[in-house]
Design a protein around this motif. Sequence first.
Motif, PDB file in Angstrom:
ATOM      1  N   UNK A   8      37.240 -64.356 101.673  1.00  0.00           N
ATOM      2  CA  UNK A   8      37.986 -64.744 100.475  1.00  0.00           C
ATOM      3  C   UNK A   8      37.126 -64.521  99.235  1.00  0.00           C
ATOM      4  N   UNK A   9      35.870 -64.985  99.273  1.00  0.00           N
ATOM      5  CA  UNK A   9      34.986 -64.836  98.126  1.00  0.00           C
ATOM      6  C   UNK A   9      34.786 -63.378  97.744  1.00  0.00           C
ATOM      7  N   UNK A  10      34.552 -62.537  98.751  1.00  0.00           N
ATOM      8  CA  UNK A  10      34.346 -61.109  98.457  1.00  0.00           C
ATOM      9  C   UNK A  10      35.626 -60.471  97.935  1.00  0.00           C
ATOM     10  N   UNK A  11      36.763 -60.853  98.490  1.00  0.00           N
ATOM     11  CA  UNK A  11      38.040 -60.323  97.993  1.00  0.00           C
ATOM     12  C   UNK A  11      38.263 -60.760  96.547  1.00  0.00           C
ATOM     13  N   UNK A  12      37.993 -62.028  96.248  1.00  0.00           N
ATOM     14  CA  UNK A  12      38.161 -62.531  94.887  1.00  0.00           C
ATOM     15  C   UNK A  12      37.270 -61.791  93.899  1.00  0.00           C
ATOM     16  N   UNK A  13      36.114 -61.284  94.377  1.00  0.00           N
ATOM     17  CA  UNK A  13      35.175 -60.566  93.511  1.00  0.00           C
ATOM     18  C   UNK A  13      35.388 -59.055  93.551  1.00  0.00           C
ATOM     19  N   UNK A  14      36.474 -58.612  94.181  1.00  0.00           N
ATOM     20  CA  UNK A  14      36.782 -57.184  94.330  1.00  0.00           C
ATOM     21  C   UNK A  14      35.656 -56.466  95.075  1.00  0.00           C
ATOM     22  N   UNK A  15      34.967 -57.173  95.970  1.00  0.00           N
ATOM     23  CA  UNK A  15      33.773 -56.636  96.622  1.00  0.00           C
ATOM     24  C   UNK A  15      33.963 -56.412  98.116  1.00  0.00           C
ATOM     25  N   UNK A  16      35.166 -56.626  98.634  1.00  0.00           N
ATOM     26  CA  UNK A  16      35.397 -56.441 100.063  1.00  0.00           C
ATOM     27  C   UNK A  16      35.695 -54.970 100.348  1.00  0.00           C
ATOM     28  N   UNK A  17      34.881 -54.317 101.210  1.00  0.00           N
ATOM     29  CA  UNK A  17      35.140 -52.908 101.530  1.00  0.00           C
ATOM     30  C   UNK A  17      36.552 -52.701 102.060  1.00  0.00           C
ATOM     31  N   UNK A  18      37.183 -51.656 101.586  1.00  0.00           N
ATOM     32  CA  UNK A  18      38.535 -51.340 102.028  1.00  0.00           C
ATOM     33  C   UNK A  18      39.627 -52.067 101.276  1.00  0.00           C
ATOM     34  N   UNK A  19      39.256 -53.025 100.421  1.00  0.00           N
ATOM     35  CA  UNK A  19      40.244 -53.770  99.634  1.00  0.00           C
ATOM     36  C   UNK A  19      39.990 -53.594  98.141  1.00  0.00           C
ATOM     37  N   UNK A  20      38.748 -53.853  97.700  1.00  0.00           N
ATOM     38  CA  UNK A  20      38.414 -53.666  96.290  1.00  0.00           C
ATOM     39  C   UNK A  20      39.348 -54.416  95.369  1.00  0.00           C
ATOM     40  N   UNK A  21      39.816 -53.735  94.320  1.00  0.00           N
ATOM     41  CA  UNK A  21      40.726 -54.377  93.369  1.00  0.00           C
ATOM     42  C   UNK A  21      42.169 -53.928  93.566  1.00  0.00           C
ATOM     43  N   UNK A  22      42.479 -53.425  94.772  1.00  0.00           N
ATOM     44  CA  UNK A  22      43.833 -52.989  95.090  1.00  0.00           C
ATOM     45  C   UNK A  22      44.739 -54.211  95.240  1.00  0.00           C
ATOM     46  N   UNK A  23      45.696 -54.363  94.335  1.00  0.00           N
ATOM     47  CA  UNK A  23      46.548 -55.552  94.310  1.00  0.00           C
ATOM     48  C   UNK A  23      47.308 -55.724  95.619  1.00  0.00           C
ATOM     49  N   UNK A  24      47.863 -54.655  96.146  1.00  0.00           N
ATOM     50  CA  UNK A  24      48.649 -54.762  97.371  1.00  0.00           C
ATOM     51  C   UNK A  24      47.789 -55.178  98.560  1.00  0.00           C
ATOM     52  N   UNK A  25      46.570 -54.657  98.638  1.00  0.00           N
ATOM     53  CA  UNK A  25      45.680 -55.016  99.750  1.00  0.00           C
ATOM     54  C   UNK A  25      45.173 -56.452  99.608  1.00  0.00           C
ATOM     55  N   UNK A  26      44.906 -56.872  98.369  1.00  0.00           N
ATOM     56  CA  UNK A  26      44.510 -58.263  98.142  1.00  0.00           C
ATOM     57  C   UNK A  26      45.633 -59.191  98.572  1.00  0.00           C
ATOM     58  N   UNK A  42      50.571 -62.183  89.535  1.00  0.00           N
ATOM     59  CA  UNK A  42      50.474 -63.126  90.647  1.00  0.00           C
ATOM     60  C   UNK A  42      50.332 -62.339  91.943  1.00  0.00           C
ATOM     61  N   UNK A  43      49.276 -62.629  92.724  1.00  0.00           N
ATOM     62  CA  UNK A  43      49.052 -61.879  93.954  1.00  0.00           C
ATOM     63  C   UNK A  43      49.222 -62.719  95.214  1.00  0.00           C
ATOM     64  N   UNK A  44      49.207 -64.045  95.104  1.00  0.00           N
ATOM     65  CA  UNK A  44      49.360 -64.872  96.315  1.00  0.00           C
ATOM     66  C   UNK A  44      49.716 -66.293  95.938  1.00  0.00           C
ATOM     67  N   UNK A  45      50.343 -66.989  96.901  1.00  0.00           N
ATOM     68  CA  UNK A  45      50.602 -68.427  96.813  1.00  0.00           C
ATOM     69  C   UNK A  45      50.006 -69.055  98.061  1.00  0.00           C
ATOM     70  N   UNK A  46      48.923 -69.781  97.877  1.00  0.00           N
ATOM     71  CA  UNK A  46      48.184 -70.324  99.010  1.00  0.00           C
ATOM     72  C   UNK A  46      48.466 -71.819  99.198  1.00  0.00           C
ATOM     73  N   UNK A  47      48.377 -72.266 100.464  1.00  0.00           N
ATOM     74  CA  UNK A  47      48.453 -73.695 100.756  1.00  0.00           C
ATOM     75  C   UNK A  47      49.786 -74.334 100.443  1.00  0.00           C
ATOM     76  N   UNK A  48      50.855 -73.578 100.534  1.00  0.00           N
ATOM     77  CA  UNK A  48      52.171 -74.109 100.140  1.00  0.00           C
ATOM     78  C   UNK A  48      52.560 -75.285 101.018  1.00  0.00           C
ATOM     79  N   UNK A  49      52.968 -76.364 100.359  1.00  0.00           N
ATOM     80  CA  UNK A  49      53.396 -77.564 101.080  1.00  0.00           C
ATOM     81  C   UNK A  49      54.290 -78.397 100.185  1.00  0.00           C
ATOM     82  N   UNK A  50      55.135 -79.230 100.796  1.00  0.00           N
ATOM     83  CA  UNK A  50      56.007 -80.111 100.031  1.00  0.00           C
ATOM     84  C   UNK A  50      55.185 -81.231  99.390  1.00  0.00           C
ATOM     85  N   UNK A  51      55.529 -81.545  98.140  1.00  0.00           N
ATOM     86  CA  UNK A  51      54.904 -82.674  97.466  1.00  0.00           C
ATOM     87  C   UNK A  51      53.397 -82.578  97.397  1.00  0.00           C
ATOM     88  N   UNK A  52      52.861 -81.381  97.242  1.00  0.00           N
ATOM     89  CA  UNK A  52      51.412 -81.181  97.255  1.00  0.00           C
ATOM     90  C   UNK A  52      50.753 -81.906  96.088  1.00  0.00           C
TER      91      UNK A  52
END
Length: 448
Positions: free
Chosen positions: A376-394, A102-112
């Motif tokens: 977001x799309x590039x990060x999800x595809x491990x294609x963002x320069x400087x982030x790649x597939x690094x879990x901590x950076x993602x 698990x790398x992130x929890x997005x859009x957190x809200x009550x009763x979503x």
Amino acid sequence: MDTSTSRPISVAIVGGGIAGLSLAAGLVKQRHLNVHVYEAASAYEDVGAGLALHRNALEAMALIGPEVRQAYINKALSLTSEEEEMIATNVYMAHGPHAGTLVAELGKAKGRKSVSRADLLEGLLALIPKDCISFGKRLCKIRPYSGEARRICLKFSDGSAATVDCVLGADGVHSRVRTYLLGADHPAAAPKNHDRWQIYRTLVSSDFARQRIAEEYTRTVPIMLGPRGHVNCIPLNKGKRLSAGIAIRGVAPVPGDGDDDNQAPPLDPAEYTDYHPAAQNIISMIADDPSASWRALDHDPAPYYTRGRISIFGDAAHTALPFAGNGAGQALEDAAMLNRLFQGVRKLDDINIALATYNCARIERTQKVVELSRKFGRVYAFAEPGIGDDVDKIRAFLDEAGEFMNMYDVKGDIERAFVTLSAIKLERDTKTEGLADANSLKKPDSQD
């Protein structure tokens, strides 16, 4: 010029999607306005991946009116049995040594909750008086400022026309109002797909899905990341159906290249044997029937959203790729802002001030969300320069970007904009009164 009017100010909303209907639901309650929605389609279709609105979107709905948020609640499926429980979109790695992490929890809200677009539109439509909306009205021409009252004429493809004081375009990614405002040759007028995203998607019954994939993915909203596409699921229709998809970068034809009718290559599950087993199962199910697939589009930044008494909002102003899950949220923020500002519109010149205020208040945030959605799309595809597939950076990127979108002070920004509108109107009226007083003190011309 005296711009006061004894009649209600007429407002045309072009487009009866989520943005248009949400705003109309607020404006029809304002007695000084005469509001009408013109929708191109003759009936709503169940398109798109469905929605699981974030905290900012839920707050914007409530600000338009409790009935708007209730329409969403009535049509949506709760993602938890407890309304006070904080629910998020869980983002997992689907590829590499950290698959399943698990790398992130997005859009957190009550009763979503999650909801299909068609169901939400049905709920919003019930809030609009029948004589305030017309279907089958595809806009084909805008002729501005005709006659002494400088009214705007809209012409539709069925030969009909409407003359109004104000036009608010919510006519989607292919907006005719946007094209009119910017000019057909403006580089930001037409939609884009710079990274050539294709969304392969299937819509199946939840009972069928549970035979193919783990049950937890039929009642939650997961996203699974990998270099050859990211997978997601969203339950629809009160849990009776499931929308499952994979977004793949670099395979869709580019809009405007003359190949819009070309098909993206077929989805081949054999290319994903190195993905997490849960993702493989979902991809295999999608490949069996990708009939709900579509090509992702967004907008390059428009230099403005408003000119005179004509403006654009929602997807017409700032279509974003769906990867950040905030396109509908931005549309609802726009609608909440416009609804509040039009409470201060009492004569024709107030429209110009209100729309200029809206433009200044919304353009920077909405365009940042468009750019973040691309990232977001590039990060999800491990294609963002400087982030790649690094879990901590993602994780760091998703946490920061998610907070920017989700934790926005919707009410505070709207009220600040309304104060700005009121101050500009006061300054204008003070100058007008001063000029009238000065004119009354002028000596009459001497007569021989």
